[in-house]
Design a protein around this motif. Sequence first.
Motif, PDB file in Angstrom:
ATOM      1  N   ASP A 273       0.995  -1.021   0.028  1.00 38.63           N
ATOM      2  CA  ASP A 273       0.001  -0.042  -0.091  1.00 38.63           C
ATOM      3  C   ASP A 273       0.896   1.380  -0.098  1.00 38.63           C
ATOM      4  O   ASP A 273       1.984   1.299   0.701  1.00 38.63           O
ATOM      5  CB  ASP A 273      -0.888  -0.006   1.154  1.00 38.63           C
ATOM      6  N   CYS A 277      -1.452   3.855   7.306  1.00 39.59           N
ATOM      7  CA  CYS A 277      -2.436   3.189   8.547  1.00 39.59           C
ATOM      8  C   CYS A 277      -2.251   3.725   9.843  1.00 39.59           C
ATOM      9  O   CYS A 277      -1.284   3.170  10.261  1.00 39.59           O
ATOM     10  CB  CYS A 277      -2.935   1.717   8.328  1.00 39.59           C
ATOM     11  N   GLU A 316     -10.394  -4.945  11.671  1.00 37.19           N
ATOM     12  CA  GLU A 316     -10.018  -5.072  10.130  1.00 37.19           C
ATOM     13  C   GLU A 316     -11.129  -4.100   9.365  1.00 37.19           C
ATOM     14  O   GLU A 316     -10.914  -3.485   8.363  1.00 37.19           O
ATOM     15  CB  GLU A 316     -10.150  -6.247   9.425  1.00 37.19           C
ATOM     16  N   THR A 317     -12.527  -4.313   9.785  1.00 40.89           N
ATOM     17  CA  THR A 317     -13.742  -3.760   9.163  1.00 40.89           C
ATOM     18  C   THR A 317     -13.167  -2.006   9.201  1.00 40.89           C
ATOM     19  O   THR A 317     -13.377  -1.193   8.136  1.00 40.89           O
ATOM     20  CB  THR A 317     -14.767  -4.009   9.748  1.00 40.89           C
ATOM     21  N   SER A 320     -10.645  -1.111   7.068  1.00 43.41           N
ATOM     22  CA  SER A 320     -10.793  -1.082   5.601  1.00 43.41           C
ATOM     23  C   SER A 320     -11.653   0.190   5.228  1.00 43.41           C
ATOM     24  O   SER A 320     -11.486   0.729   4.153  1.00 43.41           O
ATOM     25  CB  SER A 320     -11.600  -2.208   5.369  1.00 43.41           C
ATOM     26  N   ASN A 321     -12.479   0.474   6.021  1.00 42.90           N
ATOM     27  CA  ASN A 321     -13.502   1.982   5.651  1.00 42.90           C
ATOM     28  C   ASN A 321     -12.518   3.244   5.701  1.00 42.90           C
ATOM     29  O   ASN A 321     -12.652   3.966   5.008  1.00 42.90           O
ATOM     30  CB  ASN A 321     -14.543   1.917   6.873  1.00 42.90           C
ATOM     31  N   ILE A 323      -9.370   2.924   4.964  1.00 37.80           N
ATOM     32  CA  ILE A 323      -8.476   3.025   3.554  1.00 37.80           C
ATOM     33  C   ILE A 323      -9.654   3.382   2.633  1.00 37.80           C
ATOM     34  O   ILE A 323      -8.828   4.256   1.868  1.00 37.80           O
ATOM     35  CB  ILE A 323      -8.130   1.614   3.536  1.00 37.80           C
ATOM     36  N   ARG A 324     -10.648   3.042   2.520  1.00 34.00           N
ATOM     37  CA  ARG A 324     -11.450   3.554   1.406  1.00 34.00           C
ATOM     38  C   ARG A 324     -11.815   5.004   1.330  1.00 34.00           C
ATOM     39  O   ARG A 324     -11.637   5.478   0.345  1.00 34.00           O
ATOM     40  CB  ARG A 324     -12.948   2.563   1.601  1.00 34.00           C
ATOM     41  N   SER A 347     -19.368  -7.608  10.054  1.00 27.64           N
ATOM     42  CA  SER A 347     -18.401  -8.534  10.670  1.00 27.64           C
ATOM     43  C   SER A 347     -18.803  -9.038  12.184  1.00 27.64           C
ATOM     44  O   SER A 347     -17.912  -9.719  12.540  1.00 27.64           O
ATOM     45  CB  SER A 347     -17.005  -7.517  10.913  1.00 27.64           C
TER      46      SER A 347
END
Length: 467
Positions: A273, A277, A316-317, A320-321, A323-324, A347
């Motif tokens: 990436d 993060c 992780e969820t 992930s959001n 990162i999005r 999740s």
Amino acid sequence: MTKQNKAKTIGELKASGYQPVSIREEMRRNLLTMIKEKKEIFPGIIGYDDTVIPEIENAIIAGQDIIFLGERGQAKSRIMRLLVNLLDEEIPVIKGCEINDNPLAPVCKQCRDKIADRGDATEVDWLPRAERYGEKLATPDIAINDLIGDVDPIKVAEGRYLSDELTIHYGLIPRTNRGIFCINELPDLTERLQVGLFNLMEERDIQIRGYRIRLPLDIFLVASANPEDYTNRGRIITPLKDRYGAQVRTHYPVTIEDEIAIVEAERGRFKGDDFECYIPQYMKEIIAEVTQLARKSTDINQRSGVSVRVSIANTETILSNAIRRAVARGEQLAVPRISDLPYIRASTSGKIELESFEETKEDKVIDDLVKKAVLNVFNRYYKVHLLEDIVAQFDGGFSVEVSDSMEARAYVRNAKEIIGLSGAVKKVNDSERPEAIASAVEFILEGLHVSKRLNKARVEGKTFYRR
């Protein structure tokens, strides 16, 4: 022995002075050595130092087989697989033997015949510790030939008698002779199979198609069971249960710190990436707190448990959001916010079982857990009465908009406009980067909301904090 001078025949093995020991003696000796040298015995296992691990060590020192009893997601399988670290790096076996026979004390007829024919010239192989571990998930359809063995019809067709030991095709357990064999979910085995295991462990014989064959295997047998299955879905027959010397009860992480440490060790990571993060400590605590609260909730079936996997998947969820959002907004730092938390419904819902199933109720239960978790964590960092100056500025119709898709720079403006907010942000964030400030601002605003100092409303798809 070094790699260069390892024995290749039984004669060379005898000349080297090698003295075989049983699997229990081997594990006991190596464990005591590791304890003396203060080496980590179960790397990666967190939260068991004062509870589970001492019980395992005592069982091994006593030479006892072990049953691990605990709910799902309590590292039972991982601990069983780590037991292989207590074995020697490698041991000598008779070359070509299906059950890893000891060259100096063979138990199978084929090896005894081979030694009678070749004597000290019988060839020896060296078996590494990784190949001395066997594992099977117990299911009701497992047959006796899978675990113990069966008559090989090809060998019978070659002219051998059914009662001849050489006609046997060995199952998984004999093939793990001189090693560790683990059975996951032991109560799921049929009682007939459990009787077969008992004979193998206690009487040191196996019975196949009516023929009894003496086979003194040297195996350390470990099993796991879920307490719910232990009593409801199946049972362990009394003679087999009695044969296990130790029943070790596992548990979920007792502290938030242990829960977070496990999440940090286990959550998924990807290389390549081109952005950073960062998960703030308070967001880690909120995710861990949600799981801990779920383990006490009367709305959730506690017999099936709430695994640490809930915390891992939820972390992780939200990341992930974040990162999005970072990709969509062209930001280089992905930082989870409070507004990312609604996404953990996806999740969480598959990993908990409600006492009474209703789809809408499930979402409400998760949302209530999140609110309570935010309140608990917020109260650890702030005294609400010290933030009244911030609250007072919302009088007169002032409001702040937040969103999981909003640019971080908008939050920085809010932090500057609201007197006292920048100082409150610094209590949980020492970074000047907008993405980190945005997350801290949302944490404070949501904390004031769940503390009943601010209202929260959703208007035309936008979320506002106001009085």
